[in-house]
Write a protein that holds these residues in place. Structure first.
Motif, PDB file in Angstrom:
ATOM      1  N   CYS A  42       1.074  -1.105   0.045  1.00 40.00           N
ATOM      2  CA  CYS A  42       0.057   0.151  -0.027  1.00 40.00           C
ATOM      3  C   CYS A  42       0.788   1.248  -0.028  1.00 40.00           C
ATOM      4  O   CYS A  42       2.086   1.176   0.454  1.00 40.00           O
ATOM      5  CB  CYS A  42      -0.884  -0.015   1.210  1.00 40.00           C
TER       6      CYS A  42
ATOM      7  N   VAL B 196      -6.904  -3.683   5.317  1.00 39.25           N
ATOM      8  CA  VAL B 196      -5.921  -2.436   4.870  1.00 39.25           C
ATOM      9  C   VAL B 196      -6.464  -1.138   5.964  1.00 39.25           C
ATOM     10  O   VAL B 196      -7.664  -1.174   5.780  1.00 39.25           O
ATOM     11  CB  VAL B 196      -6.009  -2.224   3.458  1.00 39.25           C
TER      12      VAL B 196
ATOM     13  N   ASN C  73      -6.277   3.031   6.264  1.00 40.51           N
ATOM     14  CA  ASN C  73      -6.111   4.389   5.390  1.00 40.51           C
ATOM     15  C   ASN C  73      -6.182   5.486   6.305  1.00 40.51           C
ATOM     16  O   ASN C  73      -6.673   5.532   7.416  1.00 40.51           O
ATOM     17  CB  ASN C  73      -6.937   4.194   4.128  1.00 40.51           C
TER      18      ASN C  73
ATOM     19  N   GLN D 121      -3.177   4.863   1.542  1.00 40.16           N
ATOM     20  CA  GLN D 121      -3.321   3.648   2.299  1.00 40.16           C
ATOM     21  C   GLN D 121      -2.030   3.604   3.213  1.00 40.16           C
ATOM     22  O   GLN D 121      -1.013   3.444   2.742  1.00 40.16           O
ATOM     23  CB  GLN D 121      -3.318   2.591   1.103  1.00 40.16           C
TER      24      GLN D 121
END
Length: 472
Positions: A224, A265, A267, A250
């Motif tokens: 990311c 993930v 962010n 990210q």
């Protein structure tokens, strides 16, 4: 049988220690059969001889330990010797090469390095690599009776990057697969076994790589970036097989340990997204109070631990099959509101006797928590350590467990270009060792699976792989 008896006499030197078959040893040490008319005259001599050939004690074994023809004591004193000198600067001409030997003092070519061939030609710099401690000489000798994360020097160096190396990790269950991401968006995969070399350059991100993770079989890497994308790479081919576009930067990523088709993930949009690896679709998301800057997941895949930009640590439950997320606990790591740069889970600790969590904040606060698994991941602060505040996003890591040490050791980079080792169980004099060799702030640190190699990266783009000293 006179010869064996004489060889075991007090006037003669002890026979060298030799491996003995257990069955044979147990037979010859049995007393004579009771039916014998008289005792066996050779029994006592045989028993004396075999008992003198028993393996030496652990202490004697360490004193007799050999490294390049040198004794253990000489080798230990060599490590403890204070070496004066300044910091050195890297050159990109020898990336991935073995570090050279400094001379006859310790001639292990793949372990110890001067910076003569890999840095500048200043002869004074060949003495800059040192291993030292902030303790008194007496304390140093006592602690190094059982080495606590002492190193024999550099294993190899990668210095092909032109920008800061922001994150580095070894492959899962791998001792020689290493990858590192840089501020220019490039991701480099290399091997550290003989000969060290760069395997792939994964080019696709346009901005700083903030995090990446290996799949369980080390066939894929998910990365990311600040360019708002998540990319999945096939390592063997060096190609990007999937791109997931987001609406914000990210910041952290990891594969689910049980369901590798699930990517988690965090962010800057204050979310954790669960992404289907195969389709690239977001299957669930969970909102937080601020940007999610670091995360890790327990070995069962049921709990996620996430840190945000305000210094809070969250425990999140995750369904391994559906990917659904739900918050369970919110904890404050320190009184300050500083972004969390590292969250690392460990299944067991010698200090806490239960699963533990390490958090590192940008203001230099290190926190060590115990995890109550039957309370859905409730965190209890065991100890904390305040280091100097950092301008850079500097990371920390648990150190390997040592059976002969009773502390909880961590390693972290520093803006003074050193790699530091701390014992979180010691509130005073917590620094137990440091490695000197980088020429700029050290940002990332990572251990390999075999726990005999430590990798560190700096803001100049240099990655150094250090080799731990042999322990008994």
């Amino acid at each position: 049988m006179a010869a064996p008896a004489d060889s075991a006499s007090p006037e003669c030197p002890a026979a060298p220690s030799m491996p003995t078959d257990p069955d044979f040893l147990s037979c010859v040490l049995q007393p004579p059969a009771p039916s014998s008319s008289r005792p066996d005259a050779d029994y006592a001599a045989l028993r004396r001889l075999l008992l003198r050939r028993k393996p030496p004690s652990a202490l004697q074994h360490r004193m007799d330990w050999r490294c390049n023809g040198k004794g253990y004591v000489a080798y230990r004193n060599f490590l403890l010797r204070r070496i004066d000198g300044g910091s050195a600067h890297s050159t990109p001409s020898n990336s991935g090469r073995w570090a050279a030997s400094p001379g006859p003092a310790l001639s292990e070519a793949d372990s110890w390095s001067s910076l003569r061939d890999l840095r500048t030609n200043n002869s004074g710099l060949s003495r800059t690599l040192s291993i030292s401690s902030k303790q008194s000489d007496t304390e140093r000798h006592v602690r190094f009776a059982e080495p606590a994360y002492s190193f024999v020097g550099m294993h190899c160096i990668f210095d092909s990057c032109k920008t800061s190396v922001t994150i580095l990790k070894f492959g899962r269950a791998s001792s020689d697969l290493l990858a590192y991401g840089a501020a220019d968006g490039n991701l480099t995969v290399c091997q550290v076994s003989e000969p060290p070399s760069v395997l792939q350059k994964l080019i696709g991100h346009s901005k700083n790589i903030t995090d990446f993770d290996f799949s369980s079989n080390n066939q894929y890497i998910a990365s990311c970036s600040l360019d708002k994308t998540v990319r999945v790479w096939e390592i063997s081919k060096g190609t990007c097989i999937r791109v997931v576009y987001g609406v914000s930067s990210q910041l952290c990523i990891c594969f689910h340990p049980v369901n590798n088709n699930l990517l988690l993930v965090g962010n800057a949009n204050k979310e954790i997204n669960a992404i289907n690896f195969s389709t690239g679709r977001v299957i669930s998301k969970l909102n937080f109070d601020d940007a999610v800057t670091a995360l890790d997941i327990d070995h069962t895949g049921q709990l996620i631990f996430a840190g945000d930009a305000q210094g809070y640590i969250y425990t999140v439950s995750v369904n391994s099959h559906t990917g659904s997320l739900s918050r369970t606990h919110k904890n404050k790591s320190s009184k300050s509101k500083s972004p969390i740069t590292t969250i690392q889970y460990r299944t067991f600790s010698l200090v806490a006797r239960c699963p533990v969590l390490l958090s590192c904040a940008q203001d230099g606060n290190l926190s060590f928590f115990s995890i109550t698994t039957d309370a859905k991941g409730y965190l209890t602060l065991i100890s904390s350590l305040k280091l100097a505040s950092r301008l850079q996003t500097i990371r920390a890591s648990f150190c390997p467990l040592l059976s002969l040490e009773k502390g909880e050791f961590i390693v972290t980079g520093s803006e003074d270009a050193n790699v530091y080792f701390y014992d979180l169980a010691r509130p005073k004099n917590s620094c137990v060792n440091k490695l000197q060799g980088h020429g700029s702030p050290v940002i990332g640190v990572a251990w390999n699976h075999g726990e005999n190699l430590l990798a560190s990266s700096d803001s100049d783009g240099t990655v150094i792989v250090w080799k731990r000293a042999k322990t008994n």
